[in-house]
Design a protein around this motif. Structure first.
Motif, PDB file in Angstrom:
ATOM      1  N   GLN A 161      36.633   9.822  11.095  1.00  0.00           N
ATOM      2  CA  GLN A 161      37.454  11.028  11.127  1.00  0.00           C
ATOM      3  C   GLN A 161      36.676  12.172  11.757  1.00  0.00           C
ATOM      4  O   GLN A 161      35.579  12.521  11.322  1.00  0.00           O
ATOM      5  CB  GLN A 161      37.893  11.407   9.717  1.00  0.00           C
ATOM      6  CG  GLN A 161      38.919  12.528   9.680  1.00  0.00           C
ATOM      7  CD  GLN A 161      39.407  12.814   8.279  1.00  0.00           C
ATOM      8  OE1 GLN A 161      38.644  12.771   7.320  1.00  0.00           O
ATOM      9  NE2 GLN A 161      40.688  13.105   8.144  1.00  0.00           N
TER      10      GLN A 161
ATOM     11  N   GLY B  79      39.139  13.382  20.658  1.00  0.00           N
ATOM     12  CA  GLY B  79      40.101  12.915  19.684  1.00  0.00           C
ATOM     13  C   GLY B  79      41.485  13.163  20.224  1.00  0.00           C
ATOM     14  O   GLY B  79      41.821  14.295  20.603  1.00  0.00           O
ATOM     15  N   ILE B  80      42.293  12.124  20.318  1.00  0.00           N
ATOM     16  CA  ILE B  80      43.623  12.251  20.896  1.00  0.00           C
ATOM     17  C   ILE B  80      44.668  12.024  19.820  1.00  0.00           C
ATOM     18  O   ILE B  80      44.693  10.971  19.175  1.00  0.00           O
ATOM     19  CB  ILE B  80      43.824  11.229  22.032  1.00  0.00           C
ATOM     20  CG1 ILE B  80      42.731  11.408  23.097  1.00  0.00           C
ATOM     21  CG2 ILE B  80      45.212  11.386  22.645  1.00  0.00           C
ATOM     22  CD1 ILE B  80      42.735  10.327  24.145  1.00  0.00           C
ATOM     23  N   ALA B  81      45.485  13.012  19.577  1.00  0.00           N
ATOM     24  CA  ALA B  81      46.525  12.894  18.557  1.00  0.00           C
ATOM     25  C   ALA B  81      47.612  11.940  19.022  1.00  0.00           C
ATOM     26  O   ALA B  81      48.048  11.983  20.180  1.00  0.00           O
ATOM     27  CB  ALA B  81      47.111  14.266  18.251  1.00  0.00           C
TER      28      ALA B  81
ATOM     29  N   LYS C 231      45.478   9.391  15.036  1.00  0.00           N
ATOM     30  CA  LYS C 231      44.548   9.996  15.974  1.00  0.00           C
ATOM     31  C   LYS C 231      43.609   8.942  16.536  1.00  0.00           C
ATOM     32  O   LYS C 231      43.099   8.099  15.807  1.00  0.00           O
ATOM     33  CB  LYS C 231      43.743  11.098  15.285  1.00  0.00           C
ATOM     34  CG  LYS C 231      42.825  11.883  16.208  1.00  0.00           C
ATOM     35  CD  LYS C 231      42.063  12.932  15.423  1.00  0.00           C
ATOM     36  CE  LYS C 231      41.108  13.697  16.314  1.00  0.00           C
ATOM     37  NZ  LYS C 231      40.272  14.630  15.545  1.00  0.00           N
TER      38      LYS C 231
ATOM     39  N   ASN D 115      40.081   8.319  18.174  1.00  0.00           N
ATOM     40  CA  ASN D 115      38.775   8.949  18.355  1.00  0.00           C
ATOM     41  C   ASN D 115      37.949   8.152  19.357  1.00  0.00           C
ATOM     42  O   ASN D 115      37.880   6.921  19.270  1.00  0.00           O
ATOM     43  CB  ASN D 115      38.045   9.038  17.018  1.00  0.00           C
ATOM     44  CG  ASN D 115      38.774   9.924  16.037  1.00  0.00           C
ATOM     45  OD1 ASN D 115      38.991  11.104  16.289  1.00  0.00           O
ATOM     46  ND2 ASN D 115      39.180   9.353  14.911  1.00  0.00           N
TER      47      ASN D 115
END
Length: 358
Positions: free
Chosen positions: A300, A324-326, A332, A334
């Motif tokens: 995280q 980090g791409i939502a 998400k 990472n």
């Protein structure tokens, strides 16, 4: 740059309001003989084990070799603060302002740190100027739209004035002769160090910084690009304070009114400088068309973790966290860059002192 002039019915107000603001071999037998002749303490001192220490609890030249000593980590992980002084409309420089935050980590005992290129860029004048000019242009568009949709003449006038000010700031920031005094400061165990940008990779989102530190614990780097799928990994960083909570309107008005009085350093609270530690696993490793190796992981992370180490249970850094791409469903993705692919650049710009592990 005059997007504010898109409002014909406010041209006279804009014109009238213009100008109001001021804006870093010994052979084994010889070691054994030395131990017998002069004793362990003196030999340890000769090798630096009892020399300069970054903490009374740890050896100054210790290569991190596990995941259980947070006191060691505190001396090997750094909170990076980028600052600049935005120019005023009259050419003078304004108060020091925070550009952003990130993470860096030690890769040698004597002060070489690794971080992301986009973190290190906060200490480069031309790159900061480019970002600032883009922000002011974006603000012009925002306030032009606010003026167009205003319900009263007074509100429209206020929005037009701010749009005009933002346009003028974009012009000033874009001038070649304009300087913004961009600087980086790294806080290690809450101790501030001025940081110099030694190298910014053109191929990877990676950079090397240097601080004036004689000795301290540091991370070893993995030479391989493909950590095992499912490998348990960890990261350290300083998330939670990277985002500016002010709206674009608040930010522009604050500058226009010259109300920014507290320095960025004064705004940092003690808990901001306590690192966060999280863990997860390697999901998969992807080779991007032979150009770079990326590690998708489940650790995280948040804004502020950029530039932090991704390391295994031995304390070996297998990757550099950078994105980090939502996801569209709330998840998400990472992503870290594999550390092994940096070896050529690290060896070139740092040289000896880096501990590479197979």
């Amino acid at each position: 740059w005059t997007a504010a002039a898109e409002l014909p019915f406010l041209k006279h107000l804009v014109a009238r309001s213009s100008g109001r603001w001021k804006g870093r071999t010994l052979v084994g037998g010889a070691i054994a003989a030395a131990l017998l002749l002069i004793g362990v303490p003196l030999v340890l001192y000769a090798f630096g084990g009892l020399g300069s220490r970054s903490s009374p609890l740890i050896s100054g030249k210790e290569v991190i070799s596990g995941v259980n000593d947070n006191k060691v980590f505190a001396n090997a992980i750094g909170y990076v603060l980028g600052t600049y002084r935005e120019p005023n409309l009259d050419g003078t420089l304004g108060d020091k302002t925070a550009m952003g935050h990130g993470t860096a980590f030690a890769i040698t005992a004597d002060g070489y740190l690794m971080t992301n290129r986009h973190v290190a860029s906060m200490g480069v004048d031309d790159l900061v100027k480019k970002d600032l000019q883009g922000l002011w242009k974006k603000r012009v568009e925002i306030f032009v739209q606010k003026a167009k949709s205003a319900s009263t003449l007074d509100e429209a006038t206020k929005m037009a004035q701010i749009a005009q000010y933002c346009a003028e700031m974009a012009k000033v920031t874009g001038k070649p002769e304009t300087k913004v005094d961009a600087r980086l400061k790294v806080f290690i165990d809450q101790v501030p160090f001025d940081a110099k940008v030694v190298h910014m990779s053109e191929r990877f989102d990676m950079a090397i910084l240097k601080i004036d530190r004689k000795s301290g614990p540091f991370f070893g780097l993995a030479t391989k690009n493909e950590p095992e799928q499912g490998l348990e990994i960890y990261t350290l960083g300083f998330p939670g304070i990277a985002n500016d909570s002010r709206s674009e309107e608040d930010a522009a008005i604050e500058k226009m009114n010259a109300e920014h009085k507290r320095s960025p350093e004064e705004s940092i609270l003690p808990h901001h400088l306590r690192f966060s530690r999280t863990n997860g696993t390697v999901s998969r490793v992807i080779e991007d068309s032979g150009r770079k190796w990326e590690i998708e992981h489940t650790v995280q992370t948040f804004p502020g973790n950029s530039g932090g180490p991704i390391f295994d249970r031995a304390g070996t850094v297998v990757g550099l966290h950078y994105s980090g791409i939502a996801g569209t469903t709330g998840g998400k993705l990472n992503i870290a860059l594999s550390a092994g692919q940096f070896k050529k650049e690290v060896d070139q710009f740092v040289g000896s002192g880096v501990h590479w592990r197979n």
